[in-house]
Scaffold this motif. Structure first.
Motif, PDB file in Angstrom:
ATOM      1  N   LYS A   4       5.736  11.112  -7.475  1.00 28.91           N
ATOM      2  CA  LYS A   4       5.867  12.542  -7.219  1.00 28.91           C
ATOM      3  C   LYS A   4       6.043  12.748  -5.729  1.00 28.91           C
ATOM      4  O   LYS A   4       5.214  12.288  -4.950  1.00 28.91           O
ATOM      5  CB  LYS A   4       4.611  13.291  -7.661  1.00 28.91           C
ATOM      6  CG  LYS A   4       4.184  13.004  -9.077  1.00 28.91           C
ATOM      7  CD  LYS A   4       2.920  13.766  -9.365  1.00 28.91           C
ATOM      8  CE  LYS A   4       1.769  12.800  -9.496  1.00 28.91           C
ATOM      9  NZ  LYS A   4       0.503  13.440  -9.750  1.00 28.91           N
ATOM     10  N   GLY A   5       7.073  13.391  -5.346  1.00 30.67           N
ATOM     11  CA  GLY A   5       7.257  13.692  -3.942  1.00 30.67           C
ATOM     12  C   GLY A   5       6.413  14.881  -3.548  1.00 30.67           C
ATOM     13  O   GLY A   5       5.767  15.504  -4.391  1.00 30.67           O
ATOM     14  N   PRO A   6       6.393  15.215  -2.264  1.00 32.08           N
ATOM     15  CA  PRO A   6       5.637  16.386  -1.841  1.00 32.08           C
ATOM     16  C   PRO A   6       6.208  17.629  -2.481  1.00 32.08           C
ATOM     17  O   PRO A   6       7.399  17.687  -2.811  1.00 32.08           O
ATOM     18  CB  PRO A   6       5.802  16.399  -0.317  1.00 32.08           C
ATOM     19  CG  PRO A   6       6.919  15.481  -0.022  1.00 32.08           C
ATOM     20  CD  PRO A   6       7.072  14.549  -1.176  1.00 32.08           C
ATOM     21  N   PRO A   7       5.391  18.626  -2.713  1.00 33.19           N
ATOM     22  CA  PRO A   7       5.875  19.873  -3.320  1.00 33.19           C
ATOM     23  C   PRO A   7       7.028  20.462  -2.498  1.00 33.19           C
ATOM     24  O   PRO A   7       6.960  20.474  -1.271  1.00 33.19           O
ATOM     25  CB  PRO A   7       4.672  20.797  -3.320  1.00 33.19           C
ATOM     26  CG  PRO A   7       3.483  19.943  -3.029  1.00 33.19           C
ATOM     27  CD  PRO A   7       3.984  18.713  -2.346  1.00 33.19           C
ATOM     28  N   ALA A  39       0.844  -1.197   0.000  1.00 35.37           N
ATOM     29  CA  ALA A  39       0.000   0.000   0.000  1.00 35.37           C
ATOM     30  C   ALA A  39       0.881   1.249   0.000  1.00 35.37           C
ATOM     31  O   ALA A  39       0.605   2.219  -0.719  1.00 35.37           O
ATOM     32  CB  ALA A  39      -0.932  -0.006   1.211  1.00 35.37           C
ATOM     33  N   ALA A  40       1.956   1.226   0.771  1.00 34.73           N
ATOM     34  CA  ALA A  40       2.896   2.348   0.796  1.00 34.73           C
ATOM     35  C   ALA A  40       3.539   2.531  -0.580  1.00 34.73           C
ATOM     36  O   ALA A  40       3.703   3.667  -1.046  1.00 34.73           O
ATOM     37  CB  ALA A  40       3.960   2.138   1.876  1.00 34.73           C
ATOM     38  N   CYS A  41       3.873   1.432  -1.246  1.00 34.77           N
ATOM     39  CA  CYS A  41       4.442   1.524  -2.593  1.00 34.77           C
ATOM     40  C   CYS A  41       3.493   2.261  -3.536  1.00 34.77           C
ATOM     41  O   CYS A  41       3.909   3.158  -4.272  1.00 34.77           O
ATOM     42  CB  CYS A  41       4.725   0.127  -3.164  1.00 34.77           C
ATOM     43  SG  CYS A  41       6.135  -0.719  -2.449  1.00 34.77           S
ATOM     44  N   ARG A  42       2.229   1.868  -3.507  1.00 28.14           N
ATOM     45  CA  ARG A  42       1.243   2.525  -4.378  1.00 28.14           C
ATOM     46  C   ARG A  42       1.148   4.009  -4.073  1.00 28.14           C
ATOM     47  O   ARG A  42       1.102   4.843  -4.974  1.00 28.14           O
ATOM     48  CB  ARG A  42      -0.128   1.869  -4.222  1.00 28.14           C
ATOM     49  CG  ARG A  42      -0.233   0.509  -4.885  1.00 28.14           C
ATOM     50  CD  ARG A  42      -1.668   0.006  -4.958  1.00 28.14           C
ATOM     51  NE  ARG A  42      -2.344  -0.056  -3.683  1.00 28.14           N
ATOM     52  CZ  ARG A  42      -2.301  -1.087  -2.840  1.00 28.14           C
ATOM     53  NH1 ARG A  42      -1.594  -2.163  -3.147  1.00 28.14           N
ATOM     54  NH2 ARG A  42      -2.959  -1.054  -1.698  1.00 28.14           N
ATOM     55  N   MET A  43       1.149   4.353  -2.779  1.00 28.09           N
ATOM     56  CA  MET A  43       1.038   5.757  -2.395  1.00 28.09           C
ATOM     57  C   MET A  43       2.280   6.552  -2.789  1.00 28.09           C
ATOM     58  O   MET A  43       2.178   7.713  -3.207  1.00 28.09           O
ATOM     59  CB  MET A  43       0.767   5.872  -0.903  1.00 28.09           C
ATOM     60  CG  MET A  43      -0.580   5.296  -0.518  1.00 28.09           C
ATOM     61  SD  MET A  43      -0.827   5.310   1.249  1.00 28.09           S
ATOM     62  CE  MET A  43      -1.824   6.781   1.366  1.00 28.09           C
ATOM     63  N   LEU A  44       3.440   5.925  -2.667  1.00 23.95           N
ATOM     64  CA  LEU A  44       4.683   6.604  -3.063  1.00 23.95           C
ATOM     65  C   LEU A  44       4.683   6.887  -4.561  1.00 23.95           C
ATOM     66  O   LEU A  44       5.200   7.914  -5.006  1.00 23.95           O
ATOM     67  CB  LEU A  44       5.900   5.758  -2.682  1.00 23.95           C
ATOM     68  CG  LEU A  44       6.208   5.682  -1.195  1.00 23.95           C
ATOM     69  CD1 LEU A  44       7.188   4.548  -0.901  1.00 23.95           C
ATOM     70  CD2 LEU A  44       6.769   7.012  -0.697  1.00 23.95           C
ATOM     71  N   GLU A  45       4.121   5.983  -5.341  1.00 24.12           N
ATOM     72  CA  GLU A  45       4.069   6.150  -6.792  1.00 24.12           C
ATOM     73  C   GLU A  45       2.992   7.137  -7.223  1.00 24.12           C
ATOM     74  O   GLU A  45       3.167   7.859  -8.202  1.00 24.12           O
ATOM     75  CB  GLU A  45       3.792   4.805  -7.469  1.00 24.12           C
ATOM     76  CG  GLU A  45       4.900   3.790  -7.319  1.00 24.12           C
ATOM     77  CD  GLU A  45       4.494   2.401  -7.803  1.00 24.12           C
ATOM     78  OE1 GLU A  45       3.448   2.265  -8.477  1.00 24.12           O
ATOM     79  OE2 GLU A  45       5.225   1.446  -7.494  1.00 24.12           O
ATOM     80  N   GLN A  46       1.865   7.158  -6.524  1.00 20.20           N
ATOM     81  CA  GLN A  46       0.685   7.843  -7.037  1.00 20.20           C
ATOM     82  C   GLN A  46       0.296   9.130  -6.329  1.00 20.20           C
ATOM     83  O   GLN A  46      -0.591   9.840  -6.807  1.00 20.20           O
ATOM     84  CB  GLN A  46      -0.515   6.875  -6.979  1.00 20.20           C
ATOM     85  CG  GLN A  46      -0.303   5.639  -7.811  1.00 20.20           C
ATOM     86  CD  GLN A  46      -1.360   4.569  -7.551  1.00 20.20           C
ATOM     87  OE1 GLN A  46      -2.306   4.774  -6.806  1.00 20.20           O
ATOM     88  NE2 GLN A  46      -1.183   3.417  -8.169  1.00 20.20           N
ATOM     89  N   ASP A  68       1.905  12.727  -1.104  1.00 22.99           N
ATOM     90  CA  ASP A  68       1.939  12.676   0.353  1.00 22.99           C
ATOM     91  C   ASP A  68       3.367  12.488   0.860  1.00 22.99           C
ATOM     92  O   ASP A  68       4.184  11.818   0.225  1.00 22.99           O
ATOM     93  CB  ASP A  68       1.081  11.522   0.873  1.00 22.99           C
ATOM     94  CG  ASP A  68      -0.401  11.716   0.572  1.00 22.99           C
ATOM     95  OD1 ASP A  68      -0.779  12.794   0.077  1.00 22.99           O
ATOM     96  OD2 ASP A  68      -1.170  10.773   0.825  1.00 22.99           O
ATOM     97  N   THR A  69       3.633  13.075   2.003  1.00 17.89           N
ATOM     98  CA  THR A  69       4.951  12.898   2.626  1.00 17.89           C
ATOM     99  C   THR A  69       5.090  11.454   3.103  1.00 17.89           C
ATOM    100  O   THR A  69       4.086  10.755   3.313  1.00 17.89           O
ATOM    101  CB  THR A  69       5.137  13.830   3.831  1.00 17.89           C
ATOM    102  OG1 THR A  69       4.193  13.469   4.841  1.00 17.89           O
ATOM    103  CG2 THR A  69       4.985  15.298   3.432  1.00 17.89           C
ATOM    104  N   ILE A  70       6.304  11.043   3.320  1.00 13.38           N
ATOM    105  CA  ILE A  70       6.541   9.688   3.822  1.00 13.38           C
ATOM    106  C   ILE A  70       5.952   9.537   5.221  1.00 13.38           C
ATOM    107  O   ILE A  70       5.387   8.482   5.552  1.00 13.38           O
ATOM    108  CB  ILE A  70       8.037   9.341   3.767  1.00 13.38           C
ATOM    109  CG1 ILE A  70       8.469   9.276   2.294  1.00 13.38           C
ATOM    110  CG2 ILE A  70       8.335   8.020   4.474  1.00 13.38           C
ATOM    111  CD1 ILE A  70       9.930   9.158   2.043  1.00 13.38           C
TER     112      ILE A  70
END
Length: 165
Positions: free
Chosen positions: A158-161, A109-116, A119-121
């Protein structure tokens, strides 16, 4: 790698799981010259579960509530099994104990969120059931072989702005 569980690679964002094993192939001098592997869809094992089998419900609870703290003793009770029997039966079917299975669900789930997401880590850690950024980073690195930041960068997430200076 023996009996690892992860999401099926052909279905990005899917909850379909595979169990896989990989072993090195060595030449006569002991050098690694290749890798042999096998995988099977967890659904093949899940097909052995009848709809009345409470283990299937336990897996569903983990997938639906991975961000929550899950009490495995209560999960065993809902499966009408003793805790020890639940752990044994789960490991027989899925190759890992329930806590390891849940950790893998959370990491994926974290992988999907990191890709999509942007949100910050730290935010992703809390959304996926980890205590904090450090806990996610430690478990993620152990499971995936790289940090969440490196994973995001490698997978085009995409990382956080960034703040402008």
């Amino acid at each position: 790698i023996i009996n690892e569980i992860e999401f099926a690679p052909e279905l990005a964002g899917s909850d379909r799981l595979i169990s896989y094993s990989k072993i090195p192939i060595k030449n006569s001098q002991g050098g690694i010259i290749g890798v042999a592997g096998i995988h099977r869809h967890i659904e093949d094992k899940q097909a052995q579960l009848t709809t009345s089998d409470k283990l299937g419900n336990a897996v569903k609870v983990m997938h639906d509530n991975y961000s929550d703290q899950i009490d495995f003793k209560k999960l065993a009770q809902t499966a009408s099994m003793s805790y020890n029997h639940f752990i044994r039966r789960f490991k027989e079917l899925f190759g890992v104990v329930p806590s390891e299975y849940l950790t893998r669900v959370r990491v994926q789930a974290a992988c999907r969120m990191l890709e999509q997401t942007n949100d910050t880590i730290s935010s992703i850690a809390l959304q996926t059931g980890f205590y904090d950024h450090s806990h996610l980073s430690r478990v993620f690195s152990k499971t995936m072989g790289l940090s969440p930041s490196a994973y995001r960068k490698a997978h085009g997430g995409k990382g956080p702005p960034q703040k402008e200076s």
